[in-house]
Design a protein around this motif. Structure first.
Motif, PDB file in Angstrom:
ATOM      1  N   ALA A 225      35.586  41.371 -16.440  1.00 45.01           N
ATOM      2  CA  ALA A 225      36.367  42.200 -17.373  1.00 45.01           C
ATOM      3  C   ALA A 225      36.472  41.521 -18.735  1.00 45.01           C
ATOM      4  N   TYR A 226      36.384  40.186 -18.751  1.00 44.98           N
ATOM      5  CA  TYR A 226      36.456  39.463 -20.025  1.00 44.98           C
ATOM      6  C   TYR A 226      35.079  39.086 -20.567  1.00 44.98           C
ATOM      7  N   GLY A 227      34.036  39.647 -19.963  1.00 42.77           N
ATOM      8  CA  GLY A 227      32.698  39.466 -20.549  1.00 42.77           C
ATOM      9  C   GLY A 227      31.808  38.479 -19.833  1.00 42.77           C
ATOM     10  N   ALA A 228      32.273  37.933 -18.690  1.00 41.56           N
ATOM     11  CA  ALA A 228      31.437  36.978 -17.949  1.00 41.56           C
ATOM     12  C   ALA A 228      30.337  37.698 -17.182  1.00 41.56           C
ATOM     13  N   GLN A 229      29.342  36.928 -16.747  1.00 40.54           N
ATOM     14  CA  GLN A 229      28.323  37.483 -15.852  1.00 40.54           C
ATOM     15  C   GLN A 229      28.753  37.211 -14.416  1.00 40.54           C
ATOM     16  N   LEU A 289      46.713  38.384 -18.689  1.00 32.85           N
ATOM     17  CA  LEU A 289      45.354  38.754 -19.110  1.00 32.85           C
ATOM     18  C   LEU A 289      44.792  39.838 -18.186  1.00 32.85           C
ATOM     19  N   ALA A 290      45.076  39.711 -16.895  1.00 32.74           N
ATOM     20  CA  ALA A 290      44.578  40.700 -15.933  1.00 32.74           C
ATOM     21  C   ALA A 290      45.175  42.071 -16.237  1.00 32.74           C
ATOM     22  N   ARG A 291      46.467  42.081 -16.494  1.00 32.59           N
ATOM     23  CA  ARG A 291      47.143  43.350 -16.783  1.00 32.59           C
ATOM     24  C   ARG A 291      46.549  44.011 -18.027  1.00 32.59           C
ATOM     25  N   ALA A 292      46.250  43.179 -19.030  1.00 32.52           N
ATOM     26  CA  ALA A 292      45.711  43.723 -20.294  1.00 32.52           C
ATOM     27  C   ALA A 292      44.382  44.443 -20.068  1.00 32.52           C
ATOM     28  N   LYS A 293      43.641  44.043 -19.044  1.00 29.36           N
ATOM     29  CA  LYS A 293      42.339  44.679 -18.778  1.00 29.36           C
ATOM     30  C   LYS A 293      42.403  45.605 -17.564  1.00 29.36           C
ATOM     31  N   GLY A 294      43.589  45.784 -16.996  1.00 27.14           N
ATOM     32  CA  GLY A 294      43.714  46.659 -15.832  1.00 27.14           C
ATOM     33  C   GLY A 294      43.055  46.108 -14.579  1.00 27.14           C
TER      34      GLY A 294
END
Ligand code: NAI
Ligand code: 13P
Length: 367
Positions: A225-229, A289-294
């Motif tokens: 969700a934060y752009g990792a692979q 951070l998790a909440r911000a991305k659902g």
């Protein structure tokens, strides 16, 4: 080159580099520790029984440690990184590469360590790297063979660092997925706290294997969700470190969890932990951070509840938490990749749940 922070990992990493042939100066905050390392070749508080290499020098003077250092490896507690970097900046050699050895996020901002480095030192991300992997310091200090990952947005930087951070017992691989590499190290700490709690309560291998496996999915969802692979989380910096930290009594995160599971309060646990336990400080920022991305993180959420004293450790069973009570599909990492990324699949799943239940689904597990 310089290594900043003479705790377990900083000292061990200085040994790795020295044993690989590099000329290393280790910075310790306390002059007496710098003296012990330089003169007795020991760091008896952090690495009992380990002989440090003859070529390794130590000092408590930052200016001396940093003079001419082309690479600077940083291993202080994550919450102290920002203040340390401010002291480092005046002595930093032009074009020096800064490498984070840390596995936390900054509590007040939720920032990864490489982002804090970039912000405070205002340097090109290509001059920043992060190292992570299944790296319990004491095992490596005893020269037990181990692998790690050096990650940088610049492949050239990752290669240069990996060449130096390699010796007869330590092998560095490389990647350019800094987000996945750093979040892998942060998130496995939280799963290790959960496993410690389970151990402390006295539950067995089935419970732990379930949490480790679902924990990896949770880590992957978050990081992607934060752009990792996703594949980074299946590598040394994800699965590899998760296994090491969840299995080992050497792990401080695991140990802290075990004490919580045995009924100690968080205050008692913090008093007992002599060394940096990053997971305890990372729970809240990671959940924010998790909440911000659902992204749903039932394991980390239950760790938070145990830390807050609102969940009896015996009731920890995050992989059993269920929103609807209906059977769920078991989504694995392969599924995540096949569906174009875990977060996308998670978003699809949540939308489907909302349609099915005619409401926003909150707090339940992913399939
Ligand atoms: N110990 C391990 O096996 C591994 C640790 N790490 C990571 O390395 C980082 C450092 O951990 P450890 O070396 O294990 O911790 P540690 O607790 O053994 O050592 C921390 C060191 O930092 C110093 N320190 C404390 N507060 C400071 C401050 N405000 N400014 C400067 N120095 C300060 C302490 O005196 C100590 O020398 C953490 O992010 C940890 O997650 C990563 C891989 C392995
Ligand atoms: O990161 C580590 C092993 O890879 C060290 O784990 P702990 O911080 O839990 O001791």
């Amino acid at each position: 080159m310089a290594v900043l922070g003479a705790g377990s990992w900083g000292t061990t990493f200085a040994k790795i580099l020295t044993d690989g042939g590099a000329d290393v100066v280790l910075w310790a905050r306390r002059p007496e520790l710098a003296r012990e390392i330089s003169e007795a070749r020991r760091n008896s508080d952090y690495l009992p029984g380990v002989n440090l290499p003859i070529g390794l020098r130590a000092t408590s003077r930052l200016d001396l440690a940093l003079a001419g250092a082309e690479m600077v490896f940083v291993s202080v507690p994550s919450q102290s990184l920002r203040e340390n970097l401010k002291q480092v900046e005046p002595y930093l050699a032009e074009n020096a590469i800064i490498i984070s050895l840390m596995k936390g996020v900054e509590r007040s901002t939720g920032m990864r360590m490489s982002s804090v480095i970039e912000e405070v030192l205002r340097i090109d991300p290509d001059r920043i790297a992060a190292i992570s992997g299944p790296n319990l310091a004491l095992e490596i200090a005893k020269e037990q063979p181990t692998g790690a990952v050096v990650s940088s947005s610049s492949l050239e930087t990752a290669q240069a660092v990996a060449k130096l951070a390699t010796n007869r017992y330590f092998r560095s691989y490389i990647n350019t997925d800094v987000i996945g590499t750093e979040f892998g190290g942060v998130l496995k700490n939280l799963i290790a706290v959960a496993i410690g709690i389970v151990d402390g309560v006295g539950y067995g291998e089935n419970t732990k294997a379930s949490i480790i496996t679902r924990g990896l999915v949770e880590m992957t969802d978050f990081a992607v969700a934060y752009g990792a692979q996703a594949e980074t989380l299946a590598g040394l910096a994800g699965l590899g470190d998760l296994i090491a930290t969840c299995q080992s009594p050497l792990s401080r995160n695991n140990t802290a969890g075990r004490l919580l599971g045995q009924g100690y309060s968080i205050n008692d646990v913090v008093k007992q932990m002599q060394q940096t336990t990053e997971g305890l400080a990372s729970v809240k920022p990671v959940l924010e951070l998790a909440r911000a991305k659902g992204v749903e993180m039932p394991i980390v959420e239950q760790v938070r509840q145990v830390l807050d004293g609102t969940l009896n450790p015996r009731d920890i069973a995050p992989h059993l938490t269920t929103d609807s009570g209906e059977p769920q599909g078991e989504r694995t990492l392969d599924d995540a990749q096949a569906h174009g990324g875990a977060s996308l699949w998670g978003a699809f799943q949540r939308t489907f749940d909302q349609l099915r239940h005619g409401r926003r689904s909150a707090g339940g597990p992913r399939p």
